[in-house]
Design an enzyme around this catalytic site. Structure first.
Site, PDB file in Angstrom:
ATOM      1  NE  ARG A  53      -2.927   0.287   3.327  1.00 36.51           N
ATOM      2  CZ  ARG A  53      -2.238   0.537   4.454  1.00 36.51           C
ATOM      3  NH1 ARG A  53      -1.607   1.688   4.607  1.00 36.51           N
ATOM      4  NH2 ARG A  53      -2.194  -0.351   5.419  1.00 36.51           N
ATOM      5  CE1 TYR A 106     -17.315  10.848 -16.306  1.00 37.03           C
ATOM      6  CE2 TYR A 106     -16.356  10.931 -14.122  1.00 37.03           C
ATOM      7  CZ  TYR A 106     -16.958  10.219 -15.140  1.00 37.03           C
ATOM      8  OH  TYR A 106     -17.178   8.882 -14.982  1.00 37.03           O
ATOM      9  CG  ASP A 179     -10.091  15.680 -15.190  1.00 37.68           C
ATOM     10  OD1 ASP A 179      -9.348  15.070 -15.988  1.00 37.68           O
ATOM     11  OD2 ASP A 179     -11.134  15.192 -14.718  1.00 37.68           O
ATOM     12  CE  LYS A 204     -12.837   7.447 -18.457  1.00 39.32           C
ATOM     13  NZ  LYS A 204     -13.180   8.688 -17.797  1.00 39.32           N
TER      14      LYS A 204
HETATM   15  C1  LIG Z   1     -13.694   9.115 -16.573  1.00 41.53           C
HETATM   16  C2  LIG Z   1     -13.331  10.450 -16.073  1.00 41.53           C
HETATM   17  C3  LIG Z   1     -13.056  10.662 -14.716  1.00 41.53           C
HETATM   18  C4  LIG Z   1     -13.216   9.564 -13.672  1.00 41.53           C
HETATM   19  O1  LIG Z   1     -12.256   8.566 -13.810  1.00 41.53           O
HETATM   20  P1  LIG Z   1     -12.490   7.015 -13.407  1.00 41.53           P
HETATM   21  O2  LIG Z   1     -11.218   6.370 -13.837  1.00 41.53           O
HETATM   22  O3  LIG Z   1     -13.706   6.546 -14.132  1.00 41.53           O
HETATM   23  O4  LIG Z   1     -12.681   6.994 -11.936  1.00 41.53           O
HETATM   24  C5  LIG Z   1     -12.663  11.928 -14.318  1.00 41.53           C
HETATM   25  N1  LIG Z   1     -12.554  12.933 -15.208  1.00 41.53           N
HETATM   26  C6  LIG Z   1     -12.830  12.775 -16.511  1.00 41.53           C
HETATM   27  C7  LIG Z   1     -12.679  13.930 -17.441  1.00 41.53           C
HETATM   28  C8  LIG Z   1     -13.223  11.537 -16.992  1.00 41.53           C
HETATM   29  O5  LIG Z   1     -13.501  11.385 -18.284  1.00 41.53           O
END
Ligand SMILES: *Cc1c(COP(=O)(O)O)cnc(C)c1O
Length: 386
Positions: A53, A106, A179, A204
């Protein structure tokens, strides 16, 4: 001139954190599954590892790669993008403080802030981030300590000026978090534009193959890094070694994938701009997009996400969403395969009825790296069926 101390993006993506294994000479570092590490006598850790961890060499390799590509000094790999976001908020904020955010973030991010963090005492103020005066006014409040930006945004593709907002936030002692999931470090490096923290859903584009959930936090400030590190260690939302390995493997090809995502998305945006069944194409690569010039300045490409608003409203959007062959109807984005999403009822169902609600005639396309002629023909036939 090429400087071996400052390799280019593709070189760093392939080599950062990927030193040849000293025991067997393995070119691909092994995946370390052990959860525990034997010290060389009490208190004498070998290379700093004691328990999974707290740290794992496979996770370290990914973190080294992420830090190199974002231009940060520290990176942390999490079990999901939302886990990474949670560590930023609870590591860097305190109950009683509030955060200012874009009003088209998001949906899952908004749900986390609004349902989980507000119960912890951190409230949120969603607003239009292109209104810099409004952002400054909100951050003038002493308890507003963090500004959260997503650019380009999901799914409206609005573009936010990172450098300008960094200046506004820093003049008021607030942190700027970006982000960077949609752009990826290949197209945009927020830390070099003044942001304090970058977060990713590595699920992604970074993973890139729709086969691993993960998240990341990248930053340069040592004190902030210590707080995020403590939060991660104390809460435990780390990525597992196999997930970290898959993410590293995906990240190595990010540059070539993004080039193709960008050129395919641009071709699709241009082809459907002006199509009689399409009311509006939302893509920063189109000169008509309100964020086009800003995106051209702060990004090195316009990305692989395109949203379409259909002239036939909600019924048309629903019909087209279910009528494509290569575009698979599914949540998520950023994989090699093209995906079709109806945000109103899928990814953004959680923001229905709030001020973050998305238009009912909107389809979000994650344009994959298939042959673009096939993708265009697929959308053409789906629109022809209306
Ligand atoms: C998918 C997404 C998230 C969340 O991420 P997870 O891996 O699904 O927890 C946050 N920000 C954006 C822009 C996203 O497309």
């Amino acid at each position: 001139m090429s400087d071996p101390q400052r390799p280019g993006f593709a070189t760093a993506a392939i080599h950062a954190g990927q030193e040849v294994d000293e025991v067997f000479g393995a070119v691909v570092p092994p995946v370390h599954l052990s959860t525990t590490y034997a010290p060389d006598g009490i208190g004498n850790l070998r290379n700093g590892y004691d328990y999974g961890r707290a740290g794992n060499p496979t996770r370290t390799a990914l973190q080294t790669q992420l830090a190199a590509l974002e231009g940060g000094r520290h990176a942390f790999s999490f079990g999901s993008g939302l886990a990474a976001e949670d560590a930023v908020i609870r590591g860097l904020m305190r109950p009683g403080q509030r955060l200012v955010m874009g009003n088209d973030a998001y949906g899952g991010t908004f749900r986390l802030f609004d349902k989980v963090h507000s119960a912890w005492g951190v409230t949120n103020v969603p607003l239009d981030l292109s209104d810099h005066q409004r952002v400054a006014q909100e951050l003038d409040h002493d308890d507003a300590t963090l500004l959260w930006v997503e650019t380009p945004s999901n799914p409206l593709m609005s573009v936010t000026d990172i450098a300008a907002l960094a200046e506004i936030a820093h003049a008021r002692d607030a942190l700027l978090v970006v982000d960077n999931t949609f752009a990826t470090p290949y197209l945009q490096t927020p830390l070099t534009l003044g942001a304090d923290v970058v977060v990713h859903s590595t699920t992604k584009y970074i993973g890139g193959h729709s086969d691993v959930i993960g998240g990341a936090v990248v930053l340069s400030d040592d004190d902030l890094a210590e707080k995020v590190a403590f939060q991660q260690f104390a809460v435990g939302a780390v990525s597992g070694p196999l997930d970290a390995y898959l993410t590293t493997r995906g990240l190595k090809t990010l540059g070539v994938r993004m080039d193709r995502h960008c050129s395919n998305a641009q071709a699709i945006a241009e082809h459907f701009d002006g199509h009689p069944a399409v009311e509006r194409v939302l893509y920063p690569g189109l000169p008509s997009h309100p964020g086009h010039e800003l995106a051209a300045k702060q990004m090195r490409g316009f990305g692989g996400m395109v949203s379409l608003q259909l002239a036939g409203g909600e019924p048309a959007a629903r019909k087209v969403a279910e009528a494509t062959k290569w575009f698979i109807l599914a949540e998520s984005l950023g994989g090699v395969e093209s995906l079709m999403n109806y945000p109103h009822e899928m990814t953004h169902a959680s923001v229905r009825g709030t001020e973050l609600a998305v238009p009912e005639n909107l389809l979000r396309l994650s344009v994959g790296i298939e042959d673009v002629e096939d993708l265009i023909a697929d959308l053409d036939q789906a629109l022809a069926g209306l």
